[in-house]
Design a protein around this motif. Structure first.
Motif, PDB file in Angstrom:
ATOM      1  N   SER A 458     -72.961   4.984 -47.021  1.00 53.50           N
ATOM      2  CA  SER A 458     -72.949   6.183 -46.193  1.00 53.50           C
ATOM      3  C   SER A 458     -74.174   7.037 -46.499  1.00 53.50           C
ATOM      4  O   SER A 458     -74.725   6.994 -47.602  1.00 53.50           O
ATOM      5  N   GLY A 477     -76.352   8.842 -40.596  1.00 59.38           N
ATOM      6  CA  GLY A 477     -75.433   7.774 -40.917  1.00 59.38           C
ATOM      7  C   GLY A 477     -76.010   6.382 -41.084  1.00 59.38           C
ATOM      8  O   GLY A 477     -77.092   6.064 -40.612  1.00 59.38           O
ATOM      9  N   TYR A 478     -75.227   5.570 -41.773  1.00 55.02           N
ATOM     10  CA  TYR A 478     -75.399   4.126 -41.799  1.00 55.02           C
ATOM     11  C   TYR A 478     -74.573   3.563 -40.636  1.00 55.02           C
ATOM     12  O   TYR A 478     -73.765   4.257 -40.035  1.00 55.02           O
ATOM     13  N   LYS A 479     -74.738   2.284 -40.402  1.00 56.11           N
ATOM     14  CA  LYS A 479     -73.870   1.520 -39.498  1.00 56.11           C
ATOM     15  C   LYS A 479     -73.651   2.248 -38.167  1.00 56.11           C
ATOM     16  O   LYS A 479     -74.604   2.707 -37.537  1.00 56.11           O
TER      17      LYS A 479
ATOM     18  N   ASN B 227     -77.184  -5.770 -39.090  1.00 60.44           N
ATOM     19  CA  ASN B 227     -77.442  -4.330 -39.066  1.00 60.44           C
ATOM     20  C   ASN B 227     -78.757  -3.965 -38.393  1.00 60.44           C
ATOM     21  O   ASN B 227     -78.920  -2.848 -37.909  1.00 60.44           O
ATOM     22  N   ARG B 253     -80.306  -1.349 -35.625  1.00 60.77           N
ATOM     23  CA  ARG B 253     -81.660  -0.825 -35.601  1.00 60.77           C
ATOM     24  C   ARG B 253     -82.583  -1.935 -35.124  1.00 60.77           C
ATOM     25  O   ARG B 253     -82.649  -3.000 -35.765  1.00 60.77           O
ATOM     26  N   GLU B 278     -82.084   2.865 -45.211  1.00 64.01           N
ATOM     27  CA  GLU B 278     -81.329   4.052 -44.858  1.00 64.01           C
ATOM     28  C   GLU B 278     -81.620   5.107 -45.926  1.00 64.01           C
ATOM     29  O   GLU B 278     -81.854   4.760 -47.086  1.00 64.01           O
ATOM     30  N   LYS B 280     -80.108   7.773 -48.232  1.00 66.41           N
ATOM     31  CA  LYS B 280     -78.814   8.230 -48.762  1.00 66.41           C
ATOM     32  C   LYS B 280     -79.039   9.482 -49.608  1.00 66.41           C
ATOM     33  O   LYS B 280     -79.840   9.466 -50.536  1.00 66.41           O
TER      34      LYS B 280
END
Lengths: 499, 288
Positions: A458, A477-479, B227, B253, B278, B280
């Motif tokens: 996340s 966000g992820y996913k 993903n 993506r 990503e 985080k």
């Protein structure tokens, strides 16, 4: 000696439940709306002017706490969107993109300052139009709005430091569509970085919460921002679709549901438009046996009942390590009983009104689904106003990972509770939804925070805290919770092309 | 003239650290630059895509948990292995029309590219991560975290250097991948799989399929457990639209890095790593 002190009531101690309600009654403490002016009708804001919608249609806006109509907004249709995009294009070409970063920044600083000056008015309007408690709109939303403009103002003349080895350039005209849960804050998240990077915008607020966006348009006029740099068009889904499909828009930025996000990604497929999406979530909070339980319970209350649970990153799932599950549930229930649900404009209110009739029905639908799936439902016993859309803070226990109430975003004051034994099990359960926006960890052990945090898929991890926001802190966000980040240095990437 | 009859190599695919044949049982012919038959390549099916994605997903958690230094050493090791088997690659490149000098330059550049990304594994976090000075009493930092399973359409005309250039930044960042090799020149990719297989790269981190782009792109882009997707060649407008529409099913993506010249300065970049990362952001209170 007054009657109150003669009662046999004993003061609360750490070992007994707090019981304010049966001893003290709260007097109403409503925020005055005397100095706040709401017009009977708001037009579209295009090219620096308020203009009537080309089809002449308007739609009402309701205060969800009273169901009273506050005002009405213009419905923007294809021709209006076209005018707004033309204005934004002209402003981009002729002025904004060639203005120095320093001057762009100073406009944004000016907006930030004017927002601070008018903060209380914005807070009251936000609570009237959207139902959120004045305590939150006054202390969280509007201060963050001003802070966001202040933060990105400073980036405008420093962009070359943000992208090592690259030269950032503005993208052009950005179409921005925002949701109803943090109306003005989401506007700030969209407009501040876009303008700092030299873009111009056409922004559509949500149809149930457009008021502060139009008040912001008035502020933009007062700040002397060049015409066409910011355009605000109101309307519902069809208006949004006109923005998404407009040929002269270079980038779409959307915050809202995952379902609509997918529709947007699909409809711009093959067009070469850039996009960032900030979508739904089903945030899991993992509480370990070694956690500071009282502190955690406070955090969990804030994670799910903040803004009536209308928060994409809400901590809507609780994963409790088995040894403390009874204790945690009991403390949560006790704390829920102390929440005051009611008039959003009352300064004592903790949980305000559900934003709209549609959302009220959605949350109630999920409560029924929970019952059908076999969940045990606990709701606080507080009184709620008869009129208006209110839902009591709710716990769903005895739920399974595959239940819809565990997998799907409810977007209301509803927390599901599951248990786990090992950290690996907790991480697996936390990650087992389509979403990946936010997660929480509660433990007193630092090494555990980093290990569990690394395992969570996340974009935000709140450790021993939850639902904290800051303009310097990237969010996203992820996913299926979206793509791209807003806020911080990383949020700039959404509004530049790199050469 | 020796009486040794050359033993021809069977080119299979690379999935989960093994070299299976396609489950479809079908093949397509691969020709050299003269139009003579070089080999029968596997014609991957949708099921092969699914198997490869599954094994890539299985390898992801372990690979992203490897520390940056370790990933860097493994990328460096791939470079070493490539160097030690350069003759084989030069031969395969010359079969598809590279001159001896071109083939040598291609292998040199491919090795150097691996070394380049090996060096980035423990640095991109420092360049692109951040500590964020929030106004409340919290410590707040943002780290890059790999996006997950990445589908890669390898460049059609650069069967070694192009292939290495698309795989290296993806795995340097802790992702795992499923690669569709150059359709007409797939042999170097399978030979490169042999290099990977002897380079301490855990099975499943890189999976390589051979087959028809037109058929398989649909499955790559529609798979719900992929993903992200990377391609560098220009695709037909229809295919681009298909990929992007399919991607919307799970908010994939889609990264299109249109690199024309794989020798050019901008054919390598840390931004090719961050394309598949990503951000985080972690918060923790500060206090007694």
């Amino acid at each position: 000696m007054s009657e109150t002190t003669e009662t046999t009531y004993k003061p609360t101690s750490p070992n007994s439940k707090l019981d304010f309600a049966s001893v003290w009654e709260y007097d109403p403490a409503p925020e005055s709306t005397a100095n706040v002016k709401v017009k009977e009708r708001y037009e579209l804001f295009i090219d620096g002017k308020f203009v009537k919608p080309s089809k002449g249609r308007y739609f009402p806006s309701t205060n969800p706490a009273t169901k009273e109509v506050i005002t009405e907004f213009a419905e923007a249709t294809q021709n209006d969107i076209d005018q707004a995009v033309k204005a934004a294009r002209k402003a981009f070409k002729n002025e904004w993109s060639s203005l120095s970063g320093k001057t762009r920044g100073k406009y944004l600083y000016r907006i930030a300052r004017m927002l601070q000056e008018r903060a209380r008015e914005f807070a009251i309007l936000e609570s009237m139009d959207g139902g959120k408690p004045i305590r939150e709109s006054r202390d969280v939303d509007i201060p963050l709005v001003a802070a966001h403009f202040f933060y990105y103002a400073g980036w405008a003349d420093k962009l070359e430091y943000a992208f090592p080895g690259k030269t950032p350039e503005p993208i052009g005209v950005c179409g921005q569509i925002i949701p109803w849960n943090f109306p003005l804050l989401m506007l700030a998240w969209k407009i501040a970085p876009a303008l700092a990077c030299g873009n111009t915008v056409v922004l559509k607020p949500a149809e149930t919460t457009s008021l502060t966006a139009l008040k912001f348009a008035e502020l933009v006029q007062d700040a002397g921002l060049p015409s066409g740099v910011v355009n605000i068009v109101t309307g519902a889904g069809q208006t949004g679709a006109e923005i998404v499909n407009h040929k002269d828009i270079d980038k779409i930025a959307f915050t809202g549901s995952t379902g609509v996000g997918k529709l947007i990604q699909k409809s711009i497929a093959g067009t070469g438009k850039k996009f960032t999406l900030e979508l739904g979530g089903k945030g899991a909070m993992i509480i370990f046996e070694d956690a500071p339980v009282d502190q955690a319970v406070e955090g969990i209350i804030n994670a799910i009942f903040f803004n009536q649970g209308h928060v994409c990153c809400a901590g809507s799932r609780l994963l409790v390590q088995e040894g403390i599950v009874d204790q945690v549930i009991r403390k949560l229930q006790d704390r829920m009983e102390m929440l005051i649900v009611g008039d959003p404009l009352d300064k004592n209110t903790d949980v305000g009104a559900i934003n709209s009739e549609a959302q009220f029905e959605t949350v109630n639908k999920y409560l029924q689904i929970g019952l059908d799936e076999g969940a045990d439902v606990y709701q606080s016993k507080c009184e709620i106003p008869e009129n208006g859309y209110f839902i009591r803070p709710t716990l769903l226990t005895n739920v399974a990972q595959s239940n819809r109430v565990v997998q799907e975003e409810i977007f209301g004051p509803v927390l599901t509770v599951q248990t786990f034994r090992t950290a690996d099990e907790a991480i697996t359960k936390a990650n087992n939804t389509q979403y990946g926006l936010a997660g929480g960890v509660w433990t007193d052990k630092g090494s555990k925070i980093f290990k569990v945090g690394a395992g969570l898929r996340s974009g935000v991890v709140w450790a021993n805290t939850y639902n904290k926001f800051d303009p310097t802190s990237p969010f996203g966000g992820y996913k299926e919770s979206g793509v791209g980040r807003e806020g911080g240095l990383h949020g700039l990437a959404a509004y530049v092309n790199l050469r | 003239m020796s009486d040794h009859l050359e033993v021809l190599k069977t080119y299979k695919m690379y999935i989960g650290g093994n070299f299976p044949r396609t489950e479809s049982g079908h093949y397509y012919k691969v020709f050299d630059s003269e139009g003579d038959l070089l080999a029968n390549a596997c014609l991957a099916s949708r099921k092969d895509v699914r198997d490869a994605v599954k094994t890539a997903r299985g390898a992801f958690t372990g690979w992203k948990a490897r520390n940056a230094y370790n990933r860097g050493q493994i990328l460096y090791r791939i470079g070493e292995m490539l160097e030690s088997r350069r003759g084989q690659f030069e031969k395969e490149l010359s079969q598809v029309g590279f001159s001896a000098n071109e083939a040598e330059a291609d292998v040199n550049a491919a090795i150097d590219r691996l070394i380049y990304y090996a060096g980035w594994t423990d640095k991109y976090q420092q360049v692109f991560g951040s500590v964020n000075p929030v106004a409340s009493s919290h410590f707040n930092f943002s780290l890059l975290d790999p996006t997950g399973v990445v589908a890669i359409l390898a460049p059609e005309q650069s069967p070694l250097l192009g292939l290495v250039s698309v795989i290296a930044p993806v795995i340097a960042g802790g992702n795992t991948c499923v690669v569709l090799a150059s359709e007409n020149h797939p042999l170097s990719s399978i030979t490169f799989a042999e290099v990977l297989n002897s380079s301490d790269v855990p099975g499943g981190v890189v999976n390589i399929l051979t087959g028809k782009k037109e058929d398989l792109v649909e499955h790559f882009s529609a798979h719900m457990d992929v993903n992200a997707m990377l391609y560098t060649d220009a695709l037909s407008g229809g295919l681009t639209k298909t990929i992007e529409e399919n991607a919307a099913e799970n908010i994939k993506r889609i990264i299109n890095n249109p690199v024309g010249d794989w020798y050019a300065e901008d054919a390598q970049s840390p931004y090719f790593i961050t394309d598949f990362q990503e951000t985080k952001t972690t918060w923790h209170p500060v206090g007694f």
